[in-house]
Design a protein around this motif. Structure first.
Motif, PDB file in Angstrom:
ATOM      1  N   GLU A  21       0.835  -1.212   0.000  1.00  0.00           N
ATOM      2  CA  GLU A  21       0.000   0.000   0.000  1.00  0.00           C
ATOM      3  C   GLU A  21       0.868   1.260   0.000  1.00  0.00           C
ATOM      4  OE1 GLU A  21      -3.177  -0.019  -0.625  1.00  0.00           O
ATOM      5  OE2 GLU A  21      -3.488  -2.159  -0.358  1.00  0.00           O
ATOM      6  N   SER A  22       1.963   1.259   0.754  1.00  0.00           N
ATOM      7  CA  SER A  22       2.875   2.421   0.755  1.00  0.00           C
ATOM      8  C   SER A  22       3.449   2.651  -0.631  1.00  0.00           C
ATOM      9  CB  SER A  22       4.019   2.201   1.746  1.00  0.00           C
ATOM     10  OG  SER A  22       3.542   2.175   3.054  1.00  0.00           O
ATOM     11  N   SER A  23       3.885   1.580  -1.280  1.00  0.00           N
ATOM     12  CA  SER A  23       4.403   1.695  -2.647  1.00  0.00           C
ATOM     13  C   SER A  23       3.299   2.126  -3.601  1.00  0.00           C
ATOM     14  CB  SER A  23       4.996   0.362  -3.111  1.00  0.00           C
ATOM     15  OG  SER A  23       6.110   0.021  -2.331  1.00  0.00           O
ATOM     16  N   GLY A  24       2.080   1.646  -3.342  1.00  0.00           N
ATOM     17  CA  GLY A  24       0.939   2.044  -4.165  1.00  0.00           C
ATOM     18  C   GLY A  24       0.680   3.533  -4.078  1.00  0.00           C
ATOM     19  N   LEU A  25       0.857   4.107  -2.886  1.00  0.00           N
ATOM     20  CA  LEU A  25       0.684   5.558  -2.732  1.00  0.00           C
ATOM     21  C   LEU A  25       1.643   6.320  -3.632  1.00  0.00           C
ATOM     22  CD1 LEU A  25       0.228   5.830   1.137  1.00  0.00           C
ATOM     23  CD2 LEU A  25      -1.474   6.403  -0.608  1.00  0.00           C
ATOM     24  N   MET A  26       2.898   5.904  -3.649  1.00  0.00           N
ATOM     25  CA  MET A  26       3.882   6.573  -4.520  1.00  0.00           C
ATOM     26  C   MET A  26       3.516   6.386  -5.986  1.00  0.00           C
ATOM     27  SD  MET A  26       7.547   5.927  -2.630  1.00  0.00           S
ATOM     28  CE  MET A  26       7.403   4.145  -2.665  1.00  0.00           C
ATOM     29  N   MET A  27       3.075   5.182  -6.331  1.00  0.00           N
ATOM     30  CA  MET A  27       2.713   4.901  -7.711  1.00  0.00           C
ATOM     31  C   MET A  27       1.525   5.752  -8.146  1.00  0.00           C
ATOM     32  SD  MET A  27       1.523   1.310  -9.402  1.00  0.00           S
ATOM     33  CE  MET A  27      -0.091   1.412  -8.655  1.00  0.00           C
ATOM     34  N   PHE A  28       0.483   5.822  -7.309  1.00  0.00           N
ATOM     35  CA  PHE A  28      -0.695   6.619  -7.668  1.00  0.00           C
ATOM     36  C   PHE A  28      -0.351   8.100  -7.779  1.00  0.00           C
ATOM     37  CE2 PHE A  28      -3.232   2.999  -5.837  1.00  0.00           C
ATOM     38  CZ  PHE A  28      -3.748   2.594  -7.055  1.00  0.00           C
ATOM     39  N   ASN A  29       0.530   8.577  -6.929  1.00  0.00           N
ATOM     40  CA  ASN A  29       0.973   9.966  -7.019  1.00  0.00           C
ATOM     41  C   ASN A  29       1.667  10.215  -8.363  1.00  0.00           C
ATOM     42  OD1 ASN A  29       1.349  12.616  -5.878  1.00  0.00           O
ATOM     43  ND2 ASN A  29       3.501  12.072  -5.652  1.00  0.00           N
ATOM     44  N   PHE A  30       2.534   9.297  -8.760  1.00  0.00           N
ATOM     45  CA  PHE A  30       3.241   9.403 -10.039  1.00  0.00           C
ATOM     46  C   PHE A  30       2.244   9.355 -11.200  1.00  0.00           C
ATOM     47  CE2 PHE A  30       5.874   7.520 -13.485  1.00  0.00           C
ATOM     48  CZ  PHE A  30       6.855   8.494 -13.550  1.00  0.00           C
ATOM     49  N   LEU A  31       1.288   8.427 -11.124  1.00  0.00           N
ATOM     50  CA  LEU A  31       0.286   8.301 -12.188  1.00  0.00           C
ATOM     51  C   LEU A  31      -0.547   9.575 -12.319  1.00  0.00           C
ATOM     52  CD1 LEU A  31      -1.073   4.704 -11.489  1.00  0.00           C
ATOM     53  CD2 LEU A  31       0.279   5.398 -13.456  1.00  0.00           C
ATOM     54  N   ALA A  32      -0.933  10.148 -11.184  1.00  0.00           N
ATOM     55  CA  ALA A  32      -1.784  11.343 -11.202  1.00  0.00           C
ATOM     56  C   ALA A  32      -1.128  12.494 -11.954  1.00  0.00           C
ATOM     57  CB  ALA A  32      -2.121  11.771  -9.772  1.00  0.00           C
ATOM     58  N   HIS A  33       0.191  12.536 -11.946  1.00  0.00           N
ATOM     59  CA  HIS A  33       0.907  13.609 -12.639  1.00  0.00           C
ATOM     60  C   HIS A  33       1.212  13.277 -14.101  1.00  0.00           C
ATOM     61  CE1 HIS A  33       1.578  14.708  -8.409  1.00  0.00           C
ATOM     62  NE2 HIS A  33       1.527  15.934  -8.883  1.00  0.00           N
ATOM     63  N   ARG A  34       0.840  12.079 -14.536  1.00  0.00           N
ATOM     64  CA  ARG A  34       1.162  11.672 -15.901  1.00  0.00           C
ATOM     65  C   ARG A  34      -0.062  11.496 -16.793  1.00  0.00           C
ATOM     66  NH1 ARG A  34       4.845  12.463 -13.039  1.00  0.00           N
ATOM     67  NH2 ARG A  34       7.017  12.090 -13.379  1.00  0.00           N
ATOM     68  N   VAL A  35      -1.203  11.103 -16.213  1.00  0.00           N
ATOM     69  CA  VAL A  35      -2.373  10.844 -17.053  1.00  0.00           C
ATOM     70  C   VAL A  35      -2.928  12.160 -17.584  1.00  0.00           C
ATOM     71  CG1 VAL A  35      -2.937   8.672 -15.894  1.00  0.00           C
ATOM     72  CG2 VAL A  35      -3.974  10.798 -15.079  1.00  0.00           C
ATOM     73  N   THR A  36      -3.618  12.071 -18.711  1.00  0.00           N
ATOM     74  CA  THR A  36      -4.116  13.288 -19.355  1.00  0.00           C
ATOM     75  C   THR A  36      -5.631  13.429 -19.282  1.00  0.00           C
ATOM     76  OG1 THR A  36      -4.179  12.184 -21.509  1.00  0.00           O
ATOM     77  CG2 THR A  36      -2.165  13.396 -20.940  1.00  0.00           C
TER      78      THR A  36
END
Length: 168
Positions: A21-36
């Motif tokens: 879940e901690s790694s998922g938080l970082m991943m979702f943060n990264f995704l949020a800044h990349r999706v259009t």
């Protein structure tokens, strides 16, 4: 830590789940800044918030059994996250990036659903009712999120493939 009992193994696996879940938080943060796509960004942000709450539920489970989570790594989630980072470096089109982001979230949810299923079963067997409640809540919510994301991914994929099908 020696892992000699089922309880020891449960605590170890719970630590891995917490790290997922901690790694998922970082991943979702990264995704949020990349999706259009705006609707996809909202989905990612919702998953990020839910991931935080699920992490809290895992911590509550650990507290209920009188332990703290062990610092363990989740190479599976790191691999999923790393795969998305590698895809971003390929400079895909915005539509392809969005589709791959959905696929990435689906992979993450599948692996964490599997981990939750195992731990819910173990918590039931061990009679850890507060853990059962926390982990089962996470499991049900993850399964619902997964179903929604799979539908969204199918709809997105259909939109992306329709123009190519007309040309063929």
């Amino acid at each position: 830590m020696a892992i000699d009992t089922t309880r020891d193994l449960f605590i170890y696996e719970l630590g891995i789940l917490g790290e997922m879940e901690s790694s998922g938080l970082m991943m979702f943060n990264f995704l949020a800044h990349r999706v259009t796509a705006d609707d996809l960004r909202q989905i990612v942000e919702t998953e990020h918030r839910e991931c935080k709450r699920r992490e809290q539920n895992i911590n509550s489970c650990a507290e209920a059994i009188g332990t703290s989570l062990l610092a363990t790594r989740s190479s599976a989630v790191e691999g999923i996250y790393g795969r998305f980072e590698g895809f971003v470096r390929l400079d895909p089109s915005p539509n392809m990036l969005d589709q791959f982001a959905v696929d990435t979230m689906i992979r993450f949810l599948h692996i964490t659903v599997a981990a939750h299923k195992t731990l819910v079963d173990w918590a039931i067997i061990m009679g850890e009712n507060q853990c059962v409640q926390c982990l089962h809540t996470n499991l049900v919510e993850k399964q619902e999120s997964l179903a929604k994301l799979e539908r969204y991914g199918h709809e997105l994929g259909t939109k992306l493939l329709a123009p190519a099908a007309r040309r063929a």
